[in-house]
Design a protein around this motif. Structure first.
Motif, mmCIF file in Angstrom:
data_model
loop_
_atom_site.group_PDB
_atom_site.id
_atom_site.type_symbol
_atom_site.label_atom_id
_atom_site.label_comp_id
_atom_site.label_asym_id
_atom_site.label_seq_id
_atom_site.Cartn_x
_atom_site.Cartn_y
_atom_site.Cartn_z
ATOM 1 N N PRO A 104 -2.739 -41.303 -61.796
ATOM 2 C CA PRO A 104 -4.128 -40.849 -61.995
ATOM 3 C C PRO A 104 -4.778 -40.616 -60.632
ATOM 4 O O PRO A 104 -4.453 -41.284 -59.651
ATOM 5 N N GLU A 105 -5.696 -39.675 -60.569
ATOM 6 C CA GLU A 105 -6.276 -39.268 -59.284
ATOM 7 C C GLU A 105 -6.924 -40.425 -58.532
ATOM 8 O O GLU A 105 -6.798 -40.515 -57.313
ATOM 9 N N ASP A 106 -7.610 -41.330 -59.226
ATOM 10 C CA ASP A 106 -8.264 -42.427 -58.521
ATOM 11 C C ASP A 106 -7.260 -43.340 -57.830
ATOM 12 O O ASP A 106 -7.522 -43.858 -56.753
ATOM 13 N N LEU A 107 -6.073 -43.508 -58.429
ATOM 14 C CA LEU A 107 -5.039 -44.327 -57.801
ATOM 15 C C LEU A 107 -4.325 -43.551 -56.694
ATOM 16 O O LEU A 107 -4.008 -44.095 -55.638
ATOM 17 N N LYS A 108 -4.082 -42.280 -56.944
ATOM 18 C CA LYS A 108 -3.403 -41.440 -55.949
ATOM 19 C C LYS A 108 -4.249 -41.324 -54.682
ATOM 20 O O LYS A 108 -3.708 -41.362 -53.572
ATOM 21 N N ASN A 109 -5.565 -41.220 -54.839
ATOM 22 C CA ASN A 109 -6.461 -41.138 -53.676
ATOM 23 C C ASN A 109 -6.247 -42.324 -52.741
ATOM 24 O O ASN A 109 -6.151 -42.165 -51.525
ATOM 25 N N VAL A 110 -6.192 -43.506 -53.311
ATOM 26 C CA VAL A 110 -6.033 -44.719 -52.507
ATOM 27 C C VAL A 110 -4.685 -44.717 -51.795
ATOM 28 O O VAL A 110 -4.609 -45.002 -50.597
ATOM 29 N N ILE A 111 -3.621 -44.367 -52.493
ATOM 30 C CA ILE A 111 -2.281 -44.385 -51.892
ATOM 31 C C ILE A 111 -2.173 -43.363 -50.766
ATOM 32 O O ILE A 111 -1.639 -43.661 -49.692
ATOM 33 N N ILE A 112 -2.698 -42.169 -50.977
ATOM 34 C CA ILE A 112 -2.624 -41.136 -49.929
ATOM 35 C C ILE A 112 -3.386 -41.580 -48.688
ATOM 36 O O ILE A 112 -2.879 -41.481 -47.561
ATOM 37 N N LEU A 113 -4.588 -42.079 -48.872
ATOM 38 C CA LEU A 113 -5.386 -42.494 -47.720
ATOM 39 C C LEU A 113 -4.785 -43.706 -47.017
ATOM 40 O O LEU A 113 -4.739 -43.758 -45.789
ATOM 41 N N ARG A 114 -4.307 -44.662 -47.785
ATOM 42 C CA ARG A 114 -3.785 -45.897 -47.182
ATOM 43 C C ARG A 114 -2.428 -45.700 -46.505
ATOM 44 O O ARG A 114 -2.233 -46.133 -45.385
ATOM 45 N N PHE A 115 -1.492 -45.056 -47.193
ATOM 46 C CA PHE A 115 -0.120 -45.055 -46.709
ATOM 47 C C PHE A 115 0.329 -43.763 -46.048
ATOM 48 O O PHE A 115 1.248 -43.778 -45.244
ATOM 49 N N PHE A 116 -0.284 -42.651 -46.373
ATOM 50 C CA PHE A 116 0.128 -41.394 -45.763
ATOM 51 C C PHE A 116 -0.837 -40.945 -44.670
ATOM 52 O O PHE A 116 -0.421 -40.336 -43.697
ATOM 53 N N ALA A 117 -2.120 -41.226 -44.831
ATOM 54 C CA ALA A 117 -3.087 -40.878 -43.793
ATOM 55 C C ALA A 117 -3.281 -42.028 -42.809
ATOM 56 O O ALA A 117 -3.781 -41.830 -41.711
ATOM 57 N N GLY A 118 -2.922 -43.243 -43.202
ATOM 58 C CA GLY A 118 -2.968 -44.381 -42.290
ATOM 59 C C GLY A 118 -4.307 -45.074 -42.155
ATOM 60 O O GLY A 118 -4.551 -45.777 -41.183
ATOM 61 N N TYR A 119 -5.189 -44.910 -43.114
ATOM 62 C CA TYR A 119 -6.482 -45.590 -43.055
ATOM 63 C C TYR A 119 -6.338 -47.041 -43.504
ATOM 64 O O TYR A 119 -5.482 -47.368 -44.321
ATOM 65 N N THR A 120 -7.199 -47.890 -42.976
ATOM 66 C CA THR A 120 -7.215 -49.286 -43.406
ATOM 67 C C THR A 120 -7.872 -49.369 -44.781
ATOM 68 O O THR A 120 -8.473 -48.399 -45.255
ATOM 69 N N GLN A 121 -7.786 -50.539 -45.365
ATOM 70 C CA GLN A 121 -8.416 -50.731 -46.672
ATOM 71 C C GLN A 121 -9.930 -50.556 -46.581
ATOM 72 O O GLN A 121 -10.553 -49.938 -47.445
ATOM 73 N N ALA A 122 -10.529 -51.069 -45.517
ATOM 74 C CA ALA A 122 -11.979 -50.939 -45.332
ATOM 75 C C ALA A 122 -12.366 -49.473 -45.131
ATOM 76 O O ALA A 122 -13.360 -49.003 -45.701
ATOM 77 N N GLU A 123 -11.600 -48.739 -44.331
ATOM 78 C CA GLU A 123 -11.890 -47.322 -44.114
ATOM 79 C C GLU A 123 -11.728 -46.531 -45.409
ATOM 80 O O GLU A 123 -12.527 -45.648 -45.718
ATOM 81 N N THR A 124 -10.691 -46.855 -46.173
ATOM 82 C CA THR A 124 -10.472 -46.189 -47.457
ATOM 83 C C THR A 124 -11.645 -46.437 -48.392
ATOM 84 O O THR A 124 -12.113 -45.518 -49.070
ATOM 85 N N ALA A 125 -12.134 -47.664 -48.415
ATOM 86 C CA ALA A 125 -13.292 -47.987 -49.251
ATOM 87 C C ALA A 125 -14.518 -47.183 -48.819
ATOM 88 O O ALA A 125 -15.241 -46.651 -49.668
#
Length: 154
Positions: A104-125
Protein backbone atom coordinates in the motif's frame (compact mmCIF):
# COMPACT_ATOMS: atom_id res chain seq x y z
CA UNK A 1 17.06 32.39 1.87
CA UNK A 2 18.98 33.90 -1.02
CA UNK A 3 19.33 32.25 -4.45
CA UNK A 4 22.98 31.27 -3.99
CA UNK A 5 22.31 29.50 -0.69
CA UNK A 6 19.25 27.80 -2.13
CA UNK A 7 21.21 26.60 -5.17
CA UNK A 8 24.03 25.21 -3.03
CA UNK A 9 21.72 23.37 -0.66
CA UNK A 10 19.52 22.02 -3.47
CA UNK A 11 22.58 20.78 -5.36
CA UNK A 12 23.88 18.93 -2.29
CA UNK A 13 20.48 17.29 -1.81
CA UNK A 14 20.00 16.45 -5.51
CA UNK A 15 21.33 12.82 -5.45
CA UNK A 16 19.06 11.90 -2.56
CA UNK A 17 16.08 13.56 -4.22
CA UNK A 18 16.82 11.78 -7.50
CA UNK A 19 16.93 8.37 -5.79
CA UNK A 20 13.61 9.14 -4.11
CA UNK A 21 11.94 10.20 -7.36
CA UNK A 22 13.39 7.20 -9.21
CA UNK A 23 12.05 4.76 -6.62
CA UNK A 24 8.70 6.51 -6.72
CA UNK A 25 8.28 6.74 -10.47
CA UNK A 26 10.51 3.96 -11.78
CA UNK A 27 11.66 5.89 -14.84
CA UNK A 28 14.96 7.81 -14.88
CA UNK A 29 13.71 10.41 -17.37
CA UNK A 30 10.57 11.14 -15.38
CA UNK A 31 12.59 11.22 -12.16
CA UNK A 32 14.85 13.93 -13.60
CA UNK A 33 11.85 15.92 -14.86
CA UNK A 34 10.07 15.73 -11.51
CA UNK A 35 13.28 16.60 -9.67
CA UNK A 36 13.82 19.66 -11.83
CA UNK A 37 10.22 20.76 -11.32
CA UNK A 38 10.51 20.28 -7.54
CA UNK A 39 13.73 22.31 -7.38
CA UNK A 40 12.09 25.08 -9.45
CA UNK A 41 8.97 25.10 -7.27
CA UNK A 42 11.16 25.16 -4.19
CA UNK A 43 13.06 28.15 -5.54
CA UNK A 44 9.79 29.98 -6.19
CA UNK A 45 8.63 29.24 -2.64
CA UNK A 46 11.98 29.68 -0.86
CA UNK A 47 10.75 32.87 0.78
CA UNK A 48 8.02 30.88 2.54
CA UNK A 49 10.50 28.58 4.29
CA UNK A 50 10.37 29.65 7.93
CA UNK A 51 13.04 27.33 9.32
CA UNK A 52 16.17 26.93 7.15
CA UNK A 53 17.15 23.93 9.31
CA UNK A 54 14.25 22.02 7.74
CA UNK A 55 15.32 22.73 4.16
CA UNK A 56 15.98 19.05 3.31
CA UNK A 57 12.63 17.78 4.51
CA UNK A 58 10.82 20.79 3.02
CA UNK A 59 12.32 20.24 -0.45
CA UNK A 60 11.75 16.48 -0.21
CA UNK A 61 8.09 17.12 0.57
CA UNK A 62 7.86 19.31 -2.53
CA UNK A 63 9.44 16.46 -4.53
CA UNK A 64 6.90 13.95 -3.16
CA UNK A 65 4.06 16.28 -4.13
CA UNK A 66 5.50 16.49 -7.63
CA UNK A 67 5.78 12.68 -7.79
CA UNK A 68 2.12 12.37 -6.81
CA UNK A 69 1.20 15.02 -9.37
CA UNK A 70 3.09 13.08 -12.06
CA UNK A 71 1.40 9.81 -11.10
CA UNK A 72 -1.99 11.49 -11.27
CA UNK A 73 -1.11 12.95 -14.65
CA UNK A 74 -0.23 9.51 -15.96
CA UNK A 75 -3.37 8.09 -14.41
CA UNK A 76 -1.66 5.02 -13.03
CA UNK A 77 1.30 3.86 -11.02
CA UNK A 78 4.34 2.78 -13.00
CA UNK A 79 6.08 -0.45 -12.02
CA UNK A 80 9.62 -0.03 -10.77
CA UNK A 81 11.11 -2.14 -13.56
CA UNK A 82 12.94 0.79 -15.15
CA UNK A 83 15.05 1.70 -12.13
CA UNK A 84 18.35 0.79 -13.82
CA UNK A 85 20.59 2.94 -11.63
CA UNK A 86 19.50 1.14 -8.49
CA UNK A 87 19.62 -2.39 -9.84
CA UNK A 88 23.33 -2.97 -9.27
CA UNK A 89 23.58 -1.84 -5.66
CA UNK A 90 20.36 -1.50 -3.75
CA UNK A 91 17.48 -2.63 -5.83
CA UNK A 92 18.75 -5.60 -7.80
CA UNK A 93 16.26 -8.25 -6.80
CA UNK A 94 13.27 -8.50 -9.11
CA UNK A 95 11.13 -10.12 -6.38
CA UNK A 96 11.94 -7.17 -4.11
CA UNK A 97 10.85 -4.66 -6.76
CA UNK A 98 7.61 -6.55 -7.31
CA UNK A 99 6.95 -6.95 -3.59
CA UNK A 100 7.62 -3.25 -3.00
CA UNK A 101 5.30 -2.22 -5.81
CA UNK A 102 2.49 -4.27 -4.24
CA UNK A 103 2.71 -2.54 -0.87
CA UNK A 104 0.00 0.00 0.00
CA UNK A 105 1.23 3.51 -0.79
CA UNK A 106 1.45 4.64 2.84
CA UNK A 107 3.78 1.73 3.64
CA UNK A 108 5.75 2.04 0.41
CA UNK A 109 6.37 5.74 1.11
CA UNK A 110 8.07 4.92 4.39
CA UNK A 111 10.24 2.15 2.91
CA UNK A 112 11.39 4.27 -0.04
CA UNK A 113 12.30 7.23 2.14
CA UNK A 114 13.95 5.17 4.88
CA UNK A 115 15.88 2.56 2.94
CA UNK A 116 16.34 3.82 -0.60
CA UNK A 117 16.58 7.58 -0.06
CA UNK A 118 18.44 7.19 3.25
CA UNK A 119 16.36 9.44 5.48
CA UNK A 120 16.22 8.85 9.22
CA UNK A 121 12.99 7.93 10.92
CA UNK A 122 12.61 11.48 12.25
CA UNK A 123 13.25 13.00 8.81
CA UNK A 124 10.77 10.57 7.24
CA UNK A 125 8.16 11.60 9.81
CA UNK A 126 8.77 15.27 9.02
CA UNK A 127 8.56 14.70 5.25
CA UNK A 128 5.35 12.68 5.47
CA UNK A 129 3.94 14.96 8.19
CA UNK A 130 3.31 12.00 10.49
CA UNK A 131 4.19 11.26 14.10
CA UNK A 132 7.45 9.34 14.45
CA UNK A 133 5.60 6.45 16.08
CA UNK A 134 3.35 6.11 13.04
CA UNK A 135 6.40 5.96 10.78
CA UNK A 136 7.93 3.27 13.00
CA UNK A 137 4.71 1.25 12.92
CA UNK A 138 4.37 1.55 9.15
CA UNK A 139 8.01 0.59 8.71
CA UNK A 140 7.56 -2.53 10.83
CA UNK A 141 4.35 -3.48 9.02
CA UNK A 142 5.90 -2.92 5.59
CA UNK A 143 9.02 -4.93 6.44
CA UNK A 144 6.85 -7.74 7.80
CA UNK A 145 4.78 -7.79 4.60
CA UNK A 146 7.87 -7.69 2.41
CA UNK A 147 9.48 -10.51 4.39
CA UNK A 148 6.33 -12.65 4.12
CA UNK A 149 5.99 -12.04 0.40
CA UNK A 150 9.65 -12.70 -0.31
CA UNK A 151 9.60 -15.91 1.76
CA UNK A 152 6.60 -17.16 -0.22
CA UNK A 153 8.37 -16.47 -3.53
CA UNK A 154 11.59 -18.32 -2.60
Amino acid sequence: MDMKTYAQRAEMLRPKLYRTALCWLGDPCQAVDVLDEAVYRGLCAAGKLREPDYFDTWLTRILLNECHREQARRGRLTPLEHAEELTAEQFDSLPLKQALSRLPEDLKNVIILRFFAGYTQAETADILKLPQGTVATRQQRALRLLRLELEVET
